[in-house]
Design a protein around this motif. Structure first.
Motif, short mmCIF file in Angstrom:
data_model
loop_
_atom_site.label_atom_id
_atom_site.label_comp_id
_atom_site.label_asym_id
_atom_site.label_seq_id
_atom_site.Cartn_x
_atom_site.Cartn_y
_atom_site.Cartn_z
N PHE A 258 0.85 -1.18 0.00
CA PHE A 258 0.00 0.00 0.00
C PHE A 258 0.89 1.24 0.00
O PHE A 258 1.83 1.34 0.79
N LEU A 259 0.59 2.20 -0.87
CA LEU A 259 1.37 3.43 -0.97
C LEU A 259 0.43 4.62 -1.00
O LEU A 259 -0.54 4.63 -1.78
N THR A 260 0.69 5.59 -0.15
CA THR A 260 -0.11 6.80 -0.16
C THR A 260 0.78 8.02 0.00
O THR A 260 1.87 7.93 0.59
N GLY A 261 0.35 9.12 -0.57
CA GLY A 261 1.02 10.39 -0.36
C GLY A 261 0.18 11.24 0.57
O GLY A 261 -1.04 11.31 0.43
N LEU A 262 0.84 11.85 1.53
CA LEU A 262 0.10 12.60 2.56
C LEU A 262 0.39 14.08 2.47
O LEU A 262 1.55 14.51 2.50
N SER A 263 -0.67 14.87 2.37
CA SER A 263 -0.63 16.30 2.66
C SER A 263 -1.57 16.51 3.84
O SER A 263 -2.77 16.20 3.74
N SER A 264 -1.04 16.97 4.95
CA SER A 264 -1.86 17.04 6.17
C SER A 264 -3.08 17.93 5.99
O SER A 264 -4.10 17.73 6.67
N SER A 265 -3.03 18.87 5.05
CA SER A 265 -4.18 19.76 4.84
C SER A 265 -5.43 18.98 4.44
O SER A 265 -6.55 19.37 4.77
N HIS A 266 -5.25 17.84 3.76
CA HIS A 266 -6.41 17.05 3.35
C HIS A 266 -7.05 16.34 4.54
O HIS A 266 -8.25 16.04 4.53
N TYR A 267 -6.27 16.04 5.56
CA TYR A 267 -6.81 15.40 6.75
C TYR A 267 -7.35 16.42 7.76
O TYR A 267 -8.01 16.04 8.72
N LEU A 268 -7.06 17.68 7.53
CA LEU A 268 -7.44 18.73 8.49
C LEU A 268 -8.34 19.78 7.82
O LEU A 268 -8.33 20.94 8.21
N MET A 269 -9.12 19.35 6.83
CA MET A 269 -9.92 20.31 6.07
C MET A 269 -11.07 20.90 6.87
O MET A 269 -11.49 22.03 6.64
N THR A 270 -11.60 20.13 7.83
CA THR A 270 -12.71 20.64 8.62
C THR A 270 -12.21 21.17 9.96
O THR A 270 -11.16 20.74 10.46
N ARG A 271 -12.95 22.07 10.54
CA ARG A 271 -12.56 22.60 11.85
C ARG A 271 -12.60 21.50 12.90
O ARG A 271 -11.76 21.47 13.80
N GLU A 272 -13.53 20.58 12.77
CA GLU A 272 -13.62 19.48 13.73
C GLU A 272 -12.35 18.64 13.71
O GLU A 272 -11.82 18.27 14.76
N ALA A 273 -11.85 18.35 12.52
CA ALA A 273 -10.62 17.56 12.40
C ALA A 273 -9.43 18.34 12.94
O ALA A 273 -8.56 17.78 13.63
N LEU A 274 -9.36 19.62 12.63
CA LEU A 274 -8.26 20.46 13.10
C LEU A 274 -8.22 20.49 14.63
O LEU A 274 -7.15 20.31 15.25
N LEU A 275 -9.36 20.69 15.25
CA LEU A 275 -9.40 20.77 16.71
C LEU A 275 -9.13 19.41 17.35
O LEU A 275 -8.50 19.32 18.41
N ALA A 276 -9.59 18.32 16.70
CA ALA A 276 -9.30 16.98 17.23
C ALA A 276 -7.80 16.70 17.21
O ALA A 276 -7.24 16.18 18.18
#
Length: 323
Positions: A258-276
């Motif tokens: 399995f190979l993935t590229g990560l940009s943290s902005s995609h995981y933190l797009m919502t305020r709920e995710a950012l605060l979590a």
């Protein structure tokens, strides 16, 4: 007037000009922050150099911490005097900057501003790596490239606190002790040693469960050979240069990887995710599972010196600018 660093044309650290611009008022959904500490990231150097696109002229920087001095008409949950931190902002190499209110994070009273600037963006990247892109479980063995960098300092300690076995790589012998202090169970100097052979030796030929690679071209393809069948690799940076293209058949041949590229902005797009993510990060810091490794700090006007240190790979931890 607002003291800032301006880039008028892409180039080396010398293009970082210290000057003054008129102080801007916040838009309806923005707050204006008088900054007390500014985090410096490798991506800042790429935008300055023109590797990542940026409109010219521009003020570099994407994160910081400080005190709110003015709020826009539509902002109701933040007030002047509040202490906040932020990432994914723009123009933070400045005495004061404008931040979207939904990017602002309340800062706990028991964490000082320089510590926040050192851990926020890098720590959120580590959270995305370890809890989202390929979650770590107790008993996992992982390979982390660049174990003395700002993200590596946090990610390796955090992964070990989760019960993982951490194998770290560094680019010189002088960084090995730091990587061990950062939580690595074993450390490999890939400038002197075949890291694939060493990883297979350390894992009795089985390979690791996951590779986290922020180095890029220098380590990317070989890292696939460090994985066990059905293992995972997360590519999240390219400090040594862009990664080569990969044919899906290569992943099949090497063990259905399995190979993935990560940009943290995609995981933190919502305020709920950012605060979590921020809550998890601050909790890990207060509990001592991670620390804020401030390798060095500079006055804002000396931002060029900070970029030179990063380009020379002298930095082991985080760099902070002080307005």
């Amino acid at each position: 007037m607002n003291q800032v660093i301006v880039v008028r044309a892409a180039g080396g650290p010398e293009v970082l000009e210290f000057g003054q611009v008129p102080t801007a008022e916040p838009g309806p959904s923005q707050v204006r922050v008088r900054q007390t500490a500014i985090g410096v990231n490798f991506s800042d150097t790429l935008r300055r150099a023109g590797v990542l696109p940026a409109p010219m002229p521009f003020v570099p920087g994407t994160e910081g911490v400080g005190v709110v001095v003015a709020v826009g008409a539509e902002v109701t949950d933040i007030a002047p005097g509040d202490r906040v931190a932020y990432r994914s902002a723009s123009g933070t190499y400045a005495q004061e900057c404008l931040v979207q209110a939904d990017h602002a994070i309340a800062v706990p009273d028991d964490i000082d501003d320089r510590q926040v600037a050192a851990i926020l963006s890098k720590g959120l990247s580590a959270w995305c790596l370890l809890f989202k892109a390929r979650p770590i479980a107790a008993g996992d063995t992982l390979l982390y490239h660049g174990a003395t960098g700002g993200v590596g300092h946090i990610a390796c300690r955090w992964a070990r606190s989760l019960g993982a076995r951490v194998i770290g790589t560094v680019g010189s012998a002088g960084k090995m002790a730091v990587a061990r202090a950062n939580g690595c169970d074993e450390v490999i100097d890939y400038s002197e040693e075949d890291f694939v052979a060493r990883v297979l030796e350390l894992t009795a030929g089985q390979g690791v469960d996951v590779v986290y690679d922020g180095v890029g071209r220098k380590t990317f393809l070989q890292s696939l050979d460090c994985l066990r069948p059905l293992g995972s690799m997360v590519s999240f940076g390219f400090s040594s240069g862009p990664t080569p293209p990969v044919d899906a058949s290569l992943l099949m041949a090497k063990g259905s990887l399995f190979l993935t590229g990560l940009s943290s902005s995609h995981y933190l797009m919502t305020r709920e995710a950012l605060l979590a993510g921020a809550d998890a990060l601050f909790d890990a810091f207060r509990s001592g599972r991670i620390t804020a490794a401030i390798d060095r700090s500079y006055p804002l006007k000396d931002a060029a010196a900070a970029h030179r240190a990063i380009a020379a790979r002298e930095v082991m931890g985080s760099v902070v600018l002080i307005p």
